[in-house]
Design an enzyme around this catalytic site. Sequence first.
Site, PDB file in Angstrom:
ATOM      1  N   LYS A  46      -5.937  12.236   5.841  1.00 35.66           N
ATOM      2  CA  LYS A  46      -7.302  13.029   5.428  1.00 35.66           C
ATOM      3  C   LYS A  46      -7.787  12.272   3.856  1.00 35.66           C
ATOM      4  CE  LYS A  46      -6.706  17.338   7.469  1.00 35.66           C
ATOM      5  NZ  LYS A  46      -6.224  18.718   7.073  1.00 35.66           N
ATOM      6  N   LYS A  87      -7.165   9.305  -0.655  1.00 38.71           N
ATOM      7  CA  LYS A  87      -6.726   9.114   0.675  1.00 38.71           C
ATOM      8  C   LYS A  87      -5.271   9.509   0.909  1.00 38.71           C
ATOM      9  CE  LYS A  87      -6.989   4.989   3.326  1.00 38.71           C
ATOM     10  NZ  LYS A  87      -7.757   3.977   3.609  1.00 38.71           N
ATOM     11  N   ASP A 102     -10.981  -4.821  10.632  1.00 40.76           N
ATOM     12  CA  ASP A 102     -11.433  -3.258  10.878  1.00 40.76           C
ATOM     13  C   ASP A 102     -12.855  -3.053  10.522  1.00 40.76           C
ATOM     14  OD1 ASP A 102     -11.264  -1.289  12.557  1.00 40.76           O
ATOM     15  OD2 ASP A 102     -10.142  -0.048  11.305  1.00 40.76           O
TER      16      ASP A 102
END
Length: 787
Positions: A514, A530, A627
């Site tokens: 999360k 994070k 990514d």
Amino acid sequence: MNCTYQILLLVLYFYLANNSINILSAPSESKPISYILSCGTSGQDDIDSDGRKWSSDVNFVSPSGNSMTSKALSQESSLPSTVPYMNARIFTSNSSYNFIVPTKTRLWLRLHFYPSRYNNLNSSKAYFSVIGNGFTLLKNFSAFITAKALTQAYIAREFSLPPVETGDLSVAIVPFDGSHAFINGIEVIPMPDDIFQYPATLVGYSDYTVDLHSSSLQTMFRINVGGQFIAPNDDSGGLKRTWFDDSPYLLGAAFGVTSNADKNVRIRYSNDVTEDIAPLEVYSTARTMGPDPNVNRNYNLTWVFRVDPGFIYVVRLHFCEFDFTKVNQRVFDIFVNNQTVQSGADVIAWAGSKGLPVYKDYAIHVEDQSGASDSEIWVALHPNVSANPEHYDAILNGLEVFKVNDTNGTLAGLNPEPSALLVNAEEHEKELSPSRSRLGRLLGGVAGGIFGCAVVAMIFVFVRRKRNDWLLINGDSHASTISGHCRCFALWEIKQGTNNFDESKVIGIGGFGKVYKGTIDYGATKVAIKRSNPNSHQGVKEFHTEIQLLSKLRHQHLVSLIGFCEENGEMILVYDYMANGTLREHLYNTDKPPLPWKKRLEIAIGAAKGLHYLHTGAAKYTIIHRDVKTTNILLDENWVSKVSDFGLSKTGPNLDQTHVHTMVKGSFGYLDPEYYRRQQLTEKSDVYSFGVVLFELLCGRPPLKRNLCREQACLVDWALHCLRKGHVNEIIDPSLMGKVNPWCLEIFAEAAQKCVSDHGSDRPSMGDVLRNLEFCLQLEENTDIQL
Ligand SMILES: *[C@@H]1O[C@H](CO)[C@@H](O)[C@H](O)[C@H]1NC(C)=O
Ligand SMILES: *[C@@H]1O[C@H](CO)[C@@H](O)[C@H](O)[C@H]1NC(C)=O
Ligand SMILES: *[C@@H]1O[C@H](CO)[C@@H](O)[C@H](O)[C@H]1NC(C)=O
Ligand SMILES: *[C@@H]1O[C@H](CO)[C@@H](O)[C@H](O)[C@H]1NC(C)=O
Ligand SMILES: *[C@@H]1O[C@H](CO)[C@@H](O)[C@H](O)[C@H]1NC(C)=O
Ligand SMILES: *[C@@H]1O[C@H](CO)[C@@H](O)[C@H](O)[C@H]1NC(C)=O
Ligand SMILES: *[C@@H]1O[C@H](CO)[C@@H](O)[C@H](O)[C@H]1NC(C)=O
Ligand SMILES: *[C@@H]1O[C@H](CO)[C@@H](O)[C@H](O)[C@H]1NC(C)=O
């Protein structure tokens, strides 16, 4: 002598001076002679990727029987050139290189090392010293350890030696007992007199100066502040220096703005600053503090450099004013290691005019704190408010840091130490290596020869199921030491800043865990935190990759990592807070107002700059993000876009194919088809994913939408299909309909189309994409003016 003859001589002189070509004849005072040698080669000259000519070293080694030649066993893709790095001369006992040199001229000595395997000798076992003209330049040097710590494939060292009175320069290579030495390239270049002609005042000792003329120096850093990498062939005066981008060295989140001299400002050399000092390109770009005087009053523009402790360093600052013309328009103070080295700096007052460069040298002694293998040099600028200048601002155009030999005539420091994190990461890799080959076989079976959305979906399912295995496999044995810029937080600080991980503070959920909105420093700074799922080993590798990469990277379009916390099994990363969240949440499935086209272009340009920097400018190696997607492009309060999430990133030194073939990773909908077809990772995979992002910006829909019919489900397929038929209106985001300059639309769509080309080689580089997008923005801005 007739005139033509003189001109011919002159031309010849400049040709020789500017090309540093290797002449093997005896020297004479009028011709500077350079030796550019590729070690371990014989006969023919070789040309490197930059177009420089390298000759064989065979006539310069003695005794010749003490060495052998060899080719490197493997070639890493991040090597800038095969010449001189793929050949080496190996020494198992004392030897030397001997050069005939001019007697009154300082010399540059550049040494190149590529730690690989040569003749069954692993360079990890090589420890040696290099002694040049009596100065110990390297001692117990391990190119292997050094390259690993710097995450570089190769090491290039530049030294500047005082004149050799005998005219015979000897460079001794001394392997440690039972070890061997190797060297790939060696350059000896006479230096112009004016580079180190003045002594530098030692900071903190007003009456002590460091005589540069009789000392030997090592170039530690040479950067083009606010500008770009300058390759040796583009250096001024034919001196073949390399100038690097400054962003990796900037401290903190406030790093000012870069600026370029206007085309109408003529930047020119003077008697004091000739082309020997730095290229005009260095002086025509700068970094300043930014437009807001209140912001500038409250921060220091700071660069940090890691150096060996226990030496004196000379910090050379290059300045050139190109915005202002009068004294007292921009006045600032300069600090080196928190000491004032210059108060009331005013570039116009120094230079006398706009467009005229100046440079200043400051010498500083960096203490040898017991036990520390490295230390830092901080260079900071702050507006001088008491001078009441017109602008509260500061400027810097270029910076060099030179190490000065100690009283014993040595320049050698210790080998860097690998960090605890690196060692941990390697342990993990060893434990997990058996699962590598199994996975590789499986993937090889799935991915052979087919591509398209359907296969992406299959791989995705597969990846999801295997995720626990996957995450830890990506072992990066070249991971670097953690930089000192990255703070280590205690768990209580993080708990305090998030109300003990209060669910109401969650702003995002990713594969890693999360993301919370929080604060640090007792509420003073907003941050994003994070947190990986506690008690799970998932993501250890990504966590470390992200810390290692981001702590070294600083760029306006990359999200800044402030620090981390690794306590009690928790893995927590702390970033700058991005007030406007992810790009995706402004594009679709949202009740936020639709983004105007111009803002979309600016966001795309920012992200492209971030990626371009990763691919080319970040360091001496390429970083592949792996990514790229709209949830990894974040927007700050001013809508500046920043690339985030480096957990999957790969750095250059590891990019040889043998390492890459088992590790197809990335996100559903964004995966480069060629990457999983051939399992060969290049930066063009990021370009593909970025193409998908461009289509999302244009069409305002997700890359995959399963509730649509088959031909429309995959955004890329559908968009290409419509564009081929010229039906751009079928795909454009309805909120943009009629609001985009048609020419701009065409260029944008074409850029996106090229990015998603099937073959990596047909895709443009990020630099090309960036130029196209910037052109689009210009077109769009001109439309605004006309309207
Ligand atoms: C090699 O050179 C070093 C340094 O000059 C010297 O101390 C050493 O004795 C030499 N070794 C041999 C075997 O000559
Ligand atoms: C060289 O040795 C190091 C450590 O001893 C090892 O990690 C590396 O794989 C070896 N390299 C080659 C090419 O054998
Ligand atoms: C300079 O001061 C800062 C803040 O006080 C400190 O963190 C840093 O270590 C100092 N730098 C040096 C090189 O002493
Ligand atoms: C800037 O650096 C100097 C020297 O380290 C320090 O005294 C000063 O407090 C710093 N100013 C700000 C605003 O950080
Ligand atoms: C500003 O510069 C003046 C010299 O021009 C100097 O006397 C003064 O100390 C500087 N101010 C600060 C805050 O350093
Ligand atoms: C560097 O070495 C030279 C020659 O050994 C010596 O004269 C000079 O003092 C040294 N420099 C410093 C700063 O100690
Ligand atoms: C110079 O060498 C002497 C003797 O080896 C040593 O004691 C001293 O610490 C060295 N000085 C420096 C600055 O390294
Ligand atoms: C040489 O360097 C290695 C690695 O940094 C170190 O472990 C070793 O102790 C050093 N040897 C000497 C004699 O300094």
